[in-house]
Every structure is written in C-alpha cells, then in structure tokens.
Design a protein around this motif. Sequence first.
Motif, PDB file in Angstrom:
ATOM      1  N   LYS A 342       0.739  -1.192   0.103  1.00 41.60           N
ATOM      2  CA  LYS A 342       0.033  -0.089   0.035  1.00 41.60           C
ATOM      3  C   LYS A 342       0.940   1.212  -0.076  1.00 41.60           C
ATOM      4  N   TYR A 343       1.983   1.163   0.824  1.00 38.88           N
ATOM      5  CA  TYR A 343       2.858   2.401   0.767  1.00 38.88           C
ATOM      6  C   TYR A 343       3.672   2.720  -0.294  1.00 38.88           C
ATOM      7  N   LEU A 344       4.098   1.372  -1.108  1.00 37.81           N
ATOM      8  CA  LEU A 344       5.135   1.603  -1.980  1.00 37.81           C
ATOM      9  C   LEU A 344       4.334   1.845  -3.342  1.00 37.81           C
ATOM     10  N   LEU A 345       3.011   1.476  -3.229  1.00 34.39           N
ATOM     11  CA  LEU A 345       2.304   1.487  -4.724  1.00 34.39           C
ATOM     12  C   LEU A 345       1.326   2.965  -4.762  1.00 34.39           C
ATOM     13  N   ALA A 346       1.262   3.457  -3.536  1.00 32.20           N
ATOM     14  CA  ALA A 346       0.301   4.431  -3.520  1.00 32.20           C
ATOM     15  C   ALA A 346       0.599   5.661  -4.363  1.00 32.20           C
ATOM     16  N   GLY A 347       1.764   6.248  -4.535  1.00 36.76           N
ATOM     17  CA  GLY A 347       2.045   7.428  -5.398  1.00 36.76           C
ATOM     18  C   GLY A 347       1.761   6.945  -6.864  1.00 36.76           C
ATOM     19  N   LEU A 348       2.268   5.679  -7.329  1.00 38.07           N
ATOM     20  CA  LEU A 348       1.826   5.470  -8.591  1.00 38.07           C
ATOM     21  C   LEU A 348       0.350   5.204  -8.923  1.00 38.07           C
ATOM     22  N   VAL A 349      -0.583   4.849  -8.119  1.00 38.25           N
ATOM     23  CA  VAL A 349      -2.053   4.913  -8.253  1.00 38.25           C
ATOM     24  C   VAL A 349      -2.284   6.217  -8.430  1.00 38.25           C
ATOM     25  N   GLU A 350      -2.052   6.882  -7.380  1.00 37.12           N
ATOM     26  CA  GLU A 350      -2.493   8.354  -7.345  1.00 37.12           C
ATOM     27  C   GLU A 350      -2.133   9.305  -8.535  1.00 37.12           C
ATOM     28  N   LYS A 351      -0.883   8.903  -9.129  1.00 38.77           N
ATOM     29  CA  LYS A 351      -0.387   9.593 -10.280  1.00 38.77           C
ATOM     30  C   LYS A 351      -1.142   9.068 -11.551  1.00 38.77           C
ATOM     31  N   ALA A 352      -1.335   7.920 -11.571  1.00 34.94           N
ATOM     32  CA  ALA A 352      -2.175   7.243 -12.668  1.00 34.94           C
ATOM     33  C   ALA A 352      -3.735   7.773 -12.523  1.00 34.94           C
ATOM     34  N   LYS A 353      -4.329   7.687 -11.538  1.00 38.34           N
ATOM     35  CA  LYS A 353      -5.673   8.285 -11.311  1.00 38.34           C
ATOM     36  C   LYS A 353      -5.925   9.609 -11.400  1.00 38.34           C
ATOM     37  N   GLY A 354      -5.050  10.212 -10.927  1.00 40.05           N
ATOM     38  CA  GLY A 354      -5.171  11.793 -10.650  1.00 40.05           C
ATOM     39  C   GLY A 354      -4.461  12.689 -11.603  1.00 40.05           C
ATOM     40  N   VAL A 355      -3.619  12.306 -12.234  1.00 45.01           N
ATOM     41  CA  VAL A 355      -2.923  12.987 -13.492  1.00 45.01           C
ATOM     42  C   VAL A 355      -3.253  12.302 -15.013  1.00 45.01           C
ATOM     43  N   PRO A 356      -4.326  12.731 -15.427  1.00 41.89           N
ATOM     44  CA  PRO A 356      -4.294  11.661 -16.545  1.00 41.89           C
ATOM     45  C   PRO A 356      -3.354  11.802 -17.642  1.00 41.89           C
ATOM     46  N   ASP A 357      -2.636  13.099 -17.760  1.00 39.27           N
ATOM     47  CA  ASP A 357      -1.826  13.408 -18.661  1.00 39.27           C
ATOM     48  C   ASP A 357      -0.337  12.823 -18.228  1.00 39.27           C
ATOM     49  N   ALA A 358       0.052  12.449 -17.196  1.00 44.21           N
ATOM     50  CA  ALA A 358       1.202  12.278 -16.519  1.00 44.21           C
ATOM     51  C   ALA A 358       1.954  10.920 -17.515  1.00 44.21           C
ATOM     52  N   ASP A 359       3.330  11.414 -17.435  1.00 39.03           N
ATOM     53  CA  ASP A 359       4.184  10.223 -18.096  1.00 39.03           C
ATOM     54  C   ASP A 359       4.805   9.576 -17.181  1.00 39.03           C
TER      55      ASP A 359
END
Length: 818
Positions: A342-359
């Motif tokens: 949960k702690y290791l993947l939280a940043g990836l999930v939040e970036k994927a869901k919250g920043v649609p145009d993120a690289d």
Amino acid sequence: MARFGNARDLGQLWLRGTRRGLHTNASTTFRPGASTYSRRYGPPILLATLGAGYYVSAHHTRPIQLDAPSAWSSWSPTVSRSQARNSASAAAKKAEPEKSDQDEDRPGEQEAPPQTRVAQGYSGEEEKAGGVKSAWQTITTSFASPTTSVTYIGDSILDYVIPHWVKVLPGFIKKLQNELSMAPGSLAEEIWYEANDPETHPEIIWDASVRVSDQLCEEELSFREKRSQFTKAALARYLDIPEGKIHPDDVPVIAMCGSGGGLRALVAGTSSYLSAKEHGLFDCVTYTAGVSGSCWLQTLYYSDITQRSHAKLIRHLKNRLGVHIAFPPDALELLVSAPTNKYLLAGLVEKAKGVPDADFGIVDIYGALLAARLLVPKGELSVSEYDFKISNQRRFTDDGSQPLPIYTAVRHEIPLAEQIDTKDPVAAEVKARREAWFQWFEFTPYEMWCEELSAGIPTWAMGRKFENGRTVWRENGLALPEVRVPMLMGIWGSAFCATLSHYYKEVGPFLRGLAGFAAIDAMIAERDSDLVKVHPIDPASIPNYALGMRELLPPSCPESIFTHKNFQFMDAGMSNNLPIYPLLRPGRNVDILIAFDASADVRTDNWLKVADGYARQRGIKGWPVGAGWPPADETMEEIQHDLNEAQASTEAQANKKIKEAKAQDTDNRKKHKDLGYCNIWVGTTEERISNSEPPESKQVEEDWELMHENSGITVVYNPFLANPKVPGVDPRSSDFMSTWNFVYTPEQIDSVVELARTNYQEGAERTKRTVRAVYERKKKQREERERAEAERRWRWRLSQGRVAGHRIGESDHGDHFS
C-alpha cells in the motif's frame, strides 16, 4: 551425471552473485572479469530491460488512458483515447452528487464527496478487443504456460537452466495486476478511496498558492530562530566553552552536505555524519543538503526506522543492502504483500488516476524498488506511513532539535522553443543545445523552491496542478495528496537519466585499458559538447506550478516554463555532485560549509570549482574562488609546446633551462598543493576594484588566516580517499564501490564505514580549530560593532551637551574658578 550436476550449479550462480552472501571476503582486491559482471548484474538488468521493453511497447503502440476506470484494462488497441475519456467522464457525471452554490464559491473547503468501494466503470469482466489478447495477457500467458518445444525438453533440464524464482514470477505478476486493476476490494481501489479522504490526507482540502519571493519562507525563518538555541548549546560543548559566555550572534551557521554516488555515497556519508555526531560537530549544524545517495541518507535519517540515529541507520543498511533492489522475489513480495504494498504503490496509483496526462517511466518504477529496499525495515510489518511524505519530516525540525534537510533535483533546460525563428532547423537545434543549462530545485519539509524562478510552493502541495499561481481543484473540489517519497527517491537518485557524456565518464576508465581504444576515446572527447545534451532515458515529471505566471516571474525564465505542463526532474549530480548552490542562497547566511565528497573520482571532478561560475553570476560575496582539487596535468599540446621551447643548442643553455624548470615546478607545487583528507579554503568579502579575474584561493595553512576581518565563507572539504590505515579498500578500484552497484554485504559496509571514520579522524582536530577560529572572528567583529556603536552614541550625547545624563552647565552656579 557429473556434467549435469555442474550445469545445475552454473544455473544458480547468478543467485549467489545477486544475494552476495556473508561469506564474501570484503578485502579481496582482484578485478572481476566479464563473467563476474554478467552473474552479478545480468539478471536484474535483464528484468529491467524486459520491463522497459514492455513499457515502451505499451506506450508507443497503444493509447494509454491513465484517467480511465482501470489503468490496466484500458490498454485496448481498439478503444481510442477520446472514447475512453468520454465514457469515463459520463460515468463520473452520473455518479457525481449535485453541487450547491455555496460549494462552488468555496473551492477546496467542501466536504469530501461520497465514496463507494467499487471503482466507477468497473464491470468485473475482462475487456477484449475482437478476441485478440492484450499485451499483458500475452506476456503472462507465455510465462505461465511454456511453449510446446520448451515443455518437450522436460522439467529436469529446465531445473538446471531456469532459476527457481522464474517459476513463481507469473504468480507475483498476476497478483500485482489484480491489485492494480481498480476492481472491488483491490489495493488500487482502496488507495484511490483514501486519496479522496481528507481524514487520511488533510492536505487535499488545503488551498495552496505559488509564493513569489527571494526570501526564505516563514516556516524556515521560524526554524532558524529555534535551531539557534540548540546550536549555541552544542557549540559550547564542542569547543568546551561555558554556554553563558557565548553570544547568540557569535555562533556560526554551519551547513553539512554529502555528494552523489549511489550506495557508496549513502554508506560513506552516513559514516562521516556519524563521526561528526560522535565528535559533537553534527549538533552544531543548521542545514544538511544532499545529492542522489546523500538524499537517500537524509530520507532515512528523518524516518521512524532510524529514529535520528546514524548508528541505527548503518545497522539498517546492513540488514537491507545484501539483496539487489531489482531482485524479483524480494521486490515483488513487498509490492504485492500487505502492509508494504500500500505504501510503495500509493504514489503510482494516485499519479495514474489523478494526473491523466502524466508520463510514467523507468524512474517511477525505480523509485518504488528503492523504497522497497531502503524504506522498509527488517521487520516488514513495522513500516511507518509517516516516512512516505517529506512534509512529515517537519515533526523533527519544527522545534529546532534537528538540522533542516535540503533535497535537490535539476531540470535540464534545452531551449528549442526559442529557436523557432531560425530558418535552418539543424542550426536551431545546435544553437539550443549549446545554450542549455540546468535549473536547480530544492525540496525541504516546508517548501519546494527554484531560485531561477524565484518561486515555490508548500511541500505538501507537490503533485497538484496550478494555474495563475493558484490551486486547480479537481472536479470533486479536492486536490491530489502530496507526492510520495518513493517517487522522489527515484528522482533524486536517477543517475541513469544522465547524459551520454556522464555515461561515458563512468565507463571510460574501464575502456581506456583496451588496445586501440585511444583513437575512439579522442573522438568521443571531441563530441562531448553534443553528448552532454542527450538523455537516453527520460526523466520523471511533476506538475509545473508556474503555468500562467509569465508576468510575475523574472524575465530571464525560459519560454518552456510557461508552456510545459510538467517539470522533468533528474539527479542533481548532472550539474554538480555537491549541493553547494542551495547552501549559498541569500538568507541562509552559511559561514562554514563542510562537504563530504564520495563522488566516483574526486581527483578529476572538481565540484567545488564548478561553483565559481554560480557565485560570480549570483554576485555571492565570500565564496573561495578556485577552491578544489589542483588542476589536471598538462595536455599533449601543452607538453609538446614545452618540449619545443626546451630545445637547447648548447650545454650551458640546457643546464639553464633545467634549472628554470625545477624552479617553476617547485613554485607550482607550492601553489597547487595536493589535497589530503581535510582541506580548508576561505573566501573574502573585499570589493573588487577591477574586472580582471580574482586570484585563486589557496588552502588555509594557519588558523590566523581565518581571522581576517574580510574573511568570507569557509569551506572544509573531505574527499573520500583510500587510506593506508584501512588496507584493501579503495574507492577508485574496489569493485563493489561502483556507483551502479546496488548490493553491499555487511562486511563491505563495515569496510566503507571504517574508511570514512578513519578519514574523518585525520582532520577532526583541524576541523574543530577551524570552527573555533570562525567563532572567534565573529565574536571579534561583534565586539567591534558594539564598541563602534557605543562610541557613536557617546559622541551624539556629547554633541547634545550631555555627559553622564546631565546637560553641561545645567546645575552650575557662580564662578567656575571659585
């Protein structure tokens, strides 16, 4: 059968090289061959290559809908980006509650929207595109079910060839896919639910704005005031002076910084800081700053794992560095198992869901692997959620009890946009790359800030979007949580995002020993100005907070600052492997800079001298211009010129030239003394009266040289060098100290720690005398100011006809002579 037994042993050799058992002899000095490198680094590199290949194929052959309900299932070749977004937005509008006018008038202050435990748009069925399997299904199927030809060989043969972890890898991958699928009850669904919960992440309802100013933020100013009380008491202990006799204005502001260099810098820097702590110096420090591995050092020091103890940090490293960060079973186990996943993947999930145009790129995955290895304690169940946000570190600095950590990253500005008016596109690109430069960004528990922009944002606001200096709220009236530490660790240590020039500097020393390589080396050296602009691997990105602020930021800001949605950040070692620039920032007023340099080759990379141009450009007074390692030997052209000049026609002339050469050599040796374990320079605050180059600084030999009234910044430079008192360990030749090595045995850690401690001890007494001299200088300057102020006031009273509080002649009566 004996032959098959040997094959079985060979099939497991890579595992021994990766896990580096405790039986490894740390003092071995042999140079490994290609086979050793292939066993040690081959499997992790192979895994990274497969992952990179999958990433490239997915990103370049299929449309990616990062804002779709499922970040995994949306990679369908028959669904367009616009269709996916329309369906997702329709589902969101259908489930979105009605908003009142009051809510619209107060963005960011609304109550959290109703959350469901089921991801919107999830149907529970696998998406198929005309019956064609997705790339993910194809890869996992091929791993889980071997082809007929492979199966025909037989399991007994496969046991000899394929490592055991390959057989369990499909299970890990499948579990990771399920956890990130946004299905009901999945880990990603839980992470995204909490990302919209203000009780879990209170910063998502806090309004943030861009602060445009060259001054330190209010939080840092408050920290400095409180920290001065601790440093005063610490200085009294360090110099053995009664605390009551120390004036607060006499306490020097001391900054301590570490270099880049991967795990070598992490381990060596920790030992150096521990030595400084044991001698009482670390408690006198106001700031610490890091690059790359030294940023990891600070991250671990301000964590619940080490509890602000460098000794515990070293013990933690012994427990965690024996396995490569990319070793599949260990890395995947932490990524798919609670509570670490949960702690290791939280940043990836939040970036994927919250920043649609993120690289997304290798840096993001690299950060997660780093955090899995470094931010997880030996007892994996005791991982602390507070260690995954930089802003949480303020709980250790708000009261001034600990130094303020400064983390660094750089953005490579290649101004191609400004060259569009050039008719020749090739010439435009050449000109742009020639004019490229690095912009430094600093991260503290209080603020993310850039000096070139003269602007920054609160650390807890990193990751959200900004427009015109204000927060851009999402449709539900909330912002995204703060960028997590794993993603930042990947950015700070992304040395593999280096330019081709940096790559060559790392591998060049090994290649120069090959026959016939001299001509290739010369050719590459001629093209270095081009290689220094090319990044084979894309850096990571964070949303750009300067959008729409063209009129508020300095006119020197490049055009890309106002057009690019994201900042691309990379390892600050691309610009300078020592974090000197943030410590020279106006307002921090550093008196003593103590640098521990564990760079790959401190003798050839003069990072102190690199700061000369920065000091000149910023008009910083007091920097010791010319500090650093002595100049390298003469080039071949200079040597040939000297040989031609040395031609003598007579014996007398030859003897004269030999005598002159010896005298010149002696003079050069005096001017450019070779550096030792502790080297000290001091700058000057005197105004220059001409435009000529200032004289280069020379090393401080006597303490009185630090006492001059015009003395400026004092630099104490401690390079990480081999020491005869610690035999068998040499940073330049010991294989395990490579920047690219991610495996250290406990014995190897002990050897690095011992070398760093021994080197610190060599200059410990001289460092203390330096601090004492700077303290005495500041004390003398304060006393002179106080005397001058007292005399000024006495003269003013005298001019007003007042002495001892009475006007002259005020109470006199009769004759003065009576």
